[in-house]
Design a protein around this motif. Sequence first.
Motif, PDB file in Angstrom:
ATOM      1  N   SER A 104       0.865  -1.182   0.000  1.00  0.00           N
ATOM      2  CA  SER A 104       0.000   0.000   0.000  1.00  0.00           C
ATOM      3  C   SER A 104       0.893   1.222   0.000  1.00  0.00           C
ATOM      4  O   SER A 104       1.533   1.533   1.004  1.00  0.00           O
ATOM      5  N   SER A 105       0.961   1.921  -1.133  1.00  0.00           N
ATOM      6  CA  SER A 105       1.840   3.087  -1.165  1.00  0.00           C
ATOM      7  C   SER A 105       1.263   4.196  -0.294  1.00  0.00           C
ATOM      8  O   SER A 105       2.003   4.952   0.328  1.00  0.00           O
ATOM      9  N   ALA A 106      -0.054   4.252  -0.221  1.00  0.00           N
ATOM     10  CA  ALA A 106      -0.677   5.299   0.600  1.00  0.00           C
ATOM     11  C   ALA A 106      -0.313   5.130   2.075  1.00  0.00           C
ATOM     12  O   ALA A 106      -0.220   6.111   2.819  1.00  0.00           O
ATOM     13  N   ALA A 107      -0.071   3.884   2.493  1.00  0.00           N
ATOM     14  CA  ALA A 107       0.236   3.633   3.902  1.00  0.00           C
ATOM     15  C   ALA A 107       1.548   4.295   4.316  1.00  0.00           C
ATOM     16  O   ALA A 107       1.762   4.603   5.477  1.00  0.00           O
ATOM     17  N   ALA A 276      -8.004   1.945  -2.200  1.00  0.00           N
ATOM     18  CA  ALA A 276      -6.709   2.417  -1.701  1.00  0.00           C
ATOM     19  C   ALA A 276      -6.790   2.859  -0.239  1.00  0.00           C
ATOM     20  O   ALA A 276      -5.888   2.564   0.554  1.00  0.00           O
ATOM     21  N   THR A 277      -7.872   3.521   0.137  1.00  0.00           N
ATOM     22  CA  THR A 277      -7.976   3.990   1.523  1.00  0.00           C
ATOM     23  C   THR A 277      -8.139   2.811   2.485  1.00  0.00           C
ATOM     24  O   THR A 277      -7.619   2.838   3.600  1.00  0.00           O
ATOM     25  N   GLN A 278      -8.832   1.767   2.040  1.00  0.00           N
ATOM     26  CA  GLN A 278      -9.003   0.594   2.894  1.00  0.00           C
ATOM     27  C   GLN A 278      -7.689  -0.155   3.051  1.00  0.00           C
ATOM     28  O   GLN A 278      -7.358  -0.654   4.125  1.00  0.00           O
ATOM     29  N   ARG A 279      -6.936  -0.222   1.944  1.00  0.00           N
ATOM     30  CA  ARG A 279      -5.627  -0.887   2.004  1.00  0.00           C
ATOM     31  C   ARG A 279      -4.721  -0.159   2.976  1.00  0.00           C
ATOM     32  O   ARG A 279      -4.034  -0.755   3.785  1.00  0.00           O
ATOM     33  N   TRP A 283      -3.166  -1.856   6.199  1.00  0.00           N
ATOM     34  CA  TRP A 283      -1.707  -2.029   6.243  1.00  0.00           C
ATOM     35  C   TRP A 283      -1.125  -1.382   7.494  1.00  0.00           C
ATOM     36  O   TRP A 283      -0.316  -1.980   8.215  1.00  0.00           O
ATOM     37  N   ARG A 284      -1.568  -0.151   7.763  1.00  0.00           N
ATOM     38  CA  ARG A 284      -1.023   0.566   8.924  1.00  0.00           C
ATOM     39  C   ARG A 284      -1.436  -0.094  10.235  1.00  0.00           C
ATOM     40  O   ARG A 284      -0.645  -0.174  11.174  1.00  0.00           O
ATOM     41  N   ALA A 285      -2.670  -0.596  10.278  1.00  0.00           N
ATOM     42  CA  ALA A 285      -3.136  -1.242  11.514  1.00  0.00           C
ATOM     43  C   ALA A 285      -2.412  -2.571  11.727  1.00  0.00           C
ATOM     44  O   ALA A 285      -2.148  -2.975  12.861  1.00  0.00           O
ATOM     45  N   ILE A 286      -2.085  -3.242  10.647  1.00  0.00           N
ATOM     46  CA  ILE A 286      -1.346  -4.505  10.752  1.00  0.00           C
ATOM     47  C   ILE A 286       0.082  -4.211  11.221  1.00  0.00           C
ATOM     48  O   ILE A 286       0.634  -4.896  12.077  1.00  0.00           O
ATOM     49  N   ALA A 287       0.671  -3.155  10.684  1.00  0.00           N
ATOM     50  CA  ALA A 287       2.042  -2.799  11.053  1.00  0.00           C
ATOM     51  C   ALA A 287       2.130  -2.327  12.498  1.00  0.00           C
ATOM     52  O   ALA A 287       3.134  -2.546  13.172  1.00  0.00           O
ATOM     53  N   SER A 288       1.080  -1.681  12.975  1.00  0.00           N
ATOM     54  CA  SER A 288       1.128  -1.164  14.346  1.00  0.00           C
ATOM     55  C   SER A 288       0.735  -2.239  15.359  1.00  0.00           C
ATOM     56  O   SER A 288       0.929  -2.066  16.552  1.00  0.00           O
ATOM     57  N   GLY A 289       0.149  -3.324  14.878  1.00  0.00           N
ATOM     58  CA  GLY A 289      -0.285  -4.381  15.793  1.00  0.00           C
ATOM     59  C   GLY A 289      -1.742  -4.223  16.212  1.00  0.00           C
ATOM     60  O   GLY A 289      -2.308  -5.076  16.890  1.00  0.00           O
ATOM     61  N   GLU A 290      -2.351  -3.123  15.787  1.00  0.00           N
ATOM     62  CA  GLU A 290      -3.734  -2.867  16.198  1.00  0.00           C
ATOM     63  C   GLU A 290      -4.705  -3.844  15.524  1.00  0.00           C
ATOM     64  O   GLU A 290      -5.684  -4.276  16.126  1.00  0.00           O
ATOM     65  N   ALA A 291      -4.439  -4.207  14.277  1.00  0.00           N
ATOM     66  CA  ALA A 291      -5.286  -5.184  13.581  1.00  0.00           C
ATOM     67  C   ALA A 291      -4.931  -6.561  14.131  1.00  0.00           C
ATOM     68  O   ALA A 291      -3.846  -7.065  13.895  1.00  0.00           O
ATOM     69  N   ARG A 292      -5.847  -7.149  14.859  1.00  0.00           N
ATOM     70  CA  ARG A 292      -5.507  -8.366  15.577  1.00  0.00           C
ATOM     71  C   ARG A 292      -5.619  -9.610  14.709  1.00  0.00           C
ATOM     72  O   ARG A 292      -4.773 -10.489  14.755  1.00  0.00           O
ATOM     73  N   PHE A 302       2.760 -11.321   3.027  1.00  0.00           N
ATOM     74  CA  PHE A 302       3.925 -10.446   3.133  1.00  0.00           C
ATOM     75  C   PHE A 302       3.607  -9.151   3.876  1.00  0.00           C
ATOM     76  O   PHE A 302       4.381  -8.209   3.827  1.00  0.00           O
ATOM     77  N   LEU A 303       2.484  -9.103   4.570  1.00  0.00           N
ATOM     78  CA  LEU A 303       2.131  -7.896   5.319  1.00  0.00           C
ATOM     79  C   LEU A 303       3.058  -7.749   6.529  1.00  0.00           C
ATOM     80  O   LEU A 303       3.548  -8.736   7.067  1.00  0.00           O
ATOM     81  N   PRO A 304       3.263  -6.500   6.978  1.00  0.00           N
ATOM     82  CA  PRO A 304       4.274  -6.240   8.022  1.00  0.00           C
ATOM     83  C   PRO A 304       3.738  -6.415   9.449  1.00  0.00           C
ATOM     84  O   PRO A 304       3.756  -5.482  10.234  1.00  0.00           O
ATOM     85  N   PHE A 305       3.298  -7.613   9.804  1.00  0.00           N
ATOM     86  CA  PHE A 305       2.752  -7.836  11.144  1.00  0.00           C
ATOM     87  C   PHE A 305       3.755  -7.418  12.211  1.00  0.00           C
ATOM     88  O   PHE A 305       4.951  -7.670  12.086  1.00  0.00           O
TER      89      PHE A 305
END
Length: 723
Positions: A104-107, A276-279, A283-292, A302-305
Amino acid sequence: MSSRARVLVLNSALGPLDYRVPHGMTVEPGSIVVAPLGPRQLVGVVWEPERMPSDAEVGDNRLRNLLGVADVAPLRPALRRLIEWTADYYLAPPAAVVRMALSSSAALEGSRTAIEYRATGLVPDRLTPQRAQALERIGDRQGMIRELATIADVSDGVIRGLVKAGAIEGVEVDVDSPFPLPDPGFAPPRLSPDQRAAAARLVADVDAAAYRTTLLDGVTGSGKTEVYFEAVAAALRAGRQVLVLLPEIALTEPFLKRFHDRFGCEPVAWHSGLRATQRRRAWRAIASGEARVTVGARSALFLPFATLGLIVVDEAHETSFKQEDGVHYHARDVAVMRGLFERCPVILASATPAIETRHQVALGNYAEVKLPGRYGAAELPTIEAIDLIEEPPERGRWISPRLVNAMRAALERQEQSLLFLNRRGYAPLTLCRTCGHRFQCPNCTAWMVEHRLTRRLACHHCGHIEPVPRLCPECQSEDSLVACGPGVERIADEVAVLFPEARVTVVTSDTIWSPAKAAEFVGRMEAGAIDIVVGTQLVTKGYHFPNLTLVGVIDADLGLDGGDLRAAERTFQQIRQVSGRAGRGEKPGHVFIQTHSPKAQVMRALVTGDAEAFYAAETEARQEAGAPPFGRYAAIIVSSEDQPAALEIARAIGRSAPRVEGMEVYGPAPAPLAMLRGRHRYRLLVHARRALDVQNVIRDWLGGLEWSTKVRVAVDVDPYSFL
Ligand code: ADP
Ligand code: ZN
Ligand code: ZN
C-alpha cells in the motif's frame, strides 16, 4: 560513521544500491526510505549490506543522498528474512518480493488527520424544522459534513449552517479509524471431546509461542474452523496477531460472518478488491499491531505484522495458493517459512491434504492433529459412481437418468441440489457445422468459449472477448455455429428444461465476482430461494448449507485430461470437497459421480471413501517417478512476441545446461499453451534429486547467459502448472 545505507529500491531490474544518509536523518535496516534514481524518486528498504551484496560498489564521494524516511515502523527482521528466503528459493529479484510487502503506497505517507463534525449540545437561536431534524438524527454521531447530511437527510448547507451557529463543531481525527477488537470469549462453542482434544493441542502451541507446523486433518464438516478458532482465541488472549489465509476471495465473505459469530466483530480483510484507503488503513493497523486478526488471500502473507502469534492456512491443499505470475511462490510453503522466522505456530487445515504435506508429516517435520468424523448428527454422504457408458444421458444431454431421478426426489423433498462442472460458460468449443471452422483466440493457443449469458465468445486465458457472429467468418454460412460440449450455462439450460418449476442459479467467477455477490448467493441459499446450483470449483469449498443434500459431478474425468503429475490428486481433492457440501446438516447427503472410467483408482477411492488407499498408491507412484515430494522440478519458460527470438534463447539455454549428477534437463519444447497473450512460449523442465540445490544450479546457469529485453525468461520452482 555509518552514513552509508544499502537500499533495495522498488525496481526489479536493479540490484541493491548504496546511498548517503544525510545529516539529521536516521535509518536502520528495514527503514522504508525514498531514494533518488536518475531524475526519479523511488521507494526502497534499507538492508544489512552483508546480507545483500552489491556488485556495483560506489565510492563515498559519488553517493547520492536519501530523500526521506517513511513515517512507519521499519520492516522487522523476521519479514526481512522471509523476503530474502522467498527471493532466494523462487529465484526472484529481492525488489519484486519487497514490493509485495509494501503493498500500500498510501500507507507510507504517514498518519493523516481529517476534520469530523459532531453536535456540541448547544441549541441554535434559529431552530428551523430542518435543523431540528438534523440535530435529532445526528444525536451523538460523528462524521464528515456529507455523512452527517446523509444521516440527517438534509442538505450539506444545513449542516454547515449549524456549524456556523455553534451547534456542531469540528474535531481533528486520524483518517484511519481503529478496527474493532475481536473478543476471544464472545461466543465459544461447546466442543465435542475429539474437537476439544484437537483444540487443546493447537492452543498449547500458540501458548508456547514457538514455531511448529501442524496439519489439521479432518473430513469436511468435522469442525476444523471451530477448532482452529480456539487457537485464534489463544493468540488474542496472548495479545498477538493472527493471519488466516484463504485460497479465494469468494470464501472471505462466509468466513467474515462465521468469525463475527464467534468473536463479536469482523476481522480485517485483505484482498485485491480493497480500495486504496481501505488498504492503507489495514496495512497501517497490521504494522502497528492494532489489527488483531487478518484474513486474506495469498498476498496477505507479506504484510508487516508487528507481533504475529499464529498463521492458519485454510483449505491448505488448494492449488490457487500457488502464484503463477510475477514471483512464482506457493503461499502454503511461504507461510510455513514465515512461521519459522516469526517463531509462531502454523496450522494447515484440510480435508484432503496435499501429498507434499502428508509427506512432511511422515518425515516428522510437521505435526498432525486429526478430527475423525463429522460434527453432531451429520454423516458423510453416500457416494455412487454413474458409468456414462452403461447409463448414458439422452442424446444431446449431459445429466444421466439416475442423477435426474435423484434431483427430482430432492426437489420433491424441498431439498437443495448442486451440480458441479469445472467449466465456465456455455460450451468449451464452438464450430461451424458447414465448414468446420473453430473459433480460436487470436492471442492464445486456446479455443474461444461461448458465454450465452453475455452473448460473447471469451478466451479464458487472456480475457479476449468477441461478439458471437451470425455468419461464419470462414464460409459465411448463416446460423451454422454449433456448441460442442457442456459448460455450466449449458447444464443450467438442461436443468431448466428438465425441471421448469425449479429455481436454478449458476455460480462461477462470472456471476460471483465480489464478496458482496458471494454474500448475496449465500443469503439466497440460506433463505431457500434456490433449488439447484450449477457451479464450478467456486462452490466446492467453504460453504455450509444444511439443506443441500444432493451433489452431482457432471464430468469427473475432466480434471484427468491433460494428465500433469497432480491430475489424479487434484481430481480426488476436488470431488471430495464438492461431495463434502452434501448432507452437512441433519439430513443425509448423496453424491453421484458421472464418469467414463468408474474403475479408475481415483474413482474407486472416491466411492469407497478409502482415502488412505488412494494416497498410498499415489505416493508410491510419485516415489517411483522421482516426482515431488521425492524429487523436485523447476520449469524455465521462455516467451516473446517474436517467435524466432524466443526459440533462439530457449535453445541457447538448453545447449548451455550444466551436467550435474542427479539432475536432468528436458526441452526446450513448445509449451502446451504455445501462445499466451500474444507471446510465443517454450518450456524447459529441470528434474532433480530432492537434495540437490537446484536454485543454485539454475542461478549460475542462467546468470551466464544474456538475452534482449523482448525475451522474457521466467523460472517456476516447484511448478504446479505445466501449460
Ligand atoms: P470444516 O471446517 O471441518 O468443514 P466446520 O468448522 O465448517 O467444519 O463445521 C461444520 C459445521 O458444524 C459448521 O456449521 C459448524 O458451525 C458446526 N460445528 C462444528 N463444530 C461445532 C461445535 N462444537 N458446536 C457447534 N457447531 C459446530
Ligand atoms: Zn463455416
Ligand atoms: Zn486468449
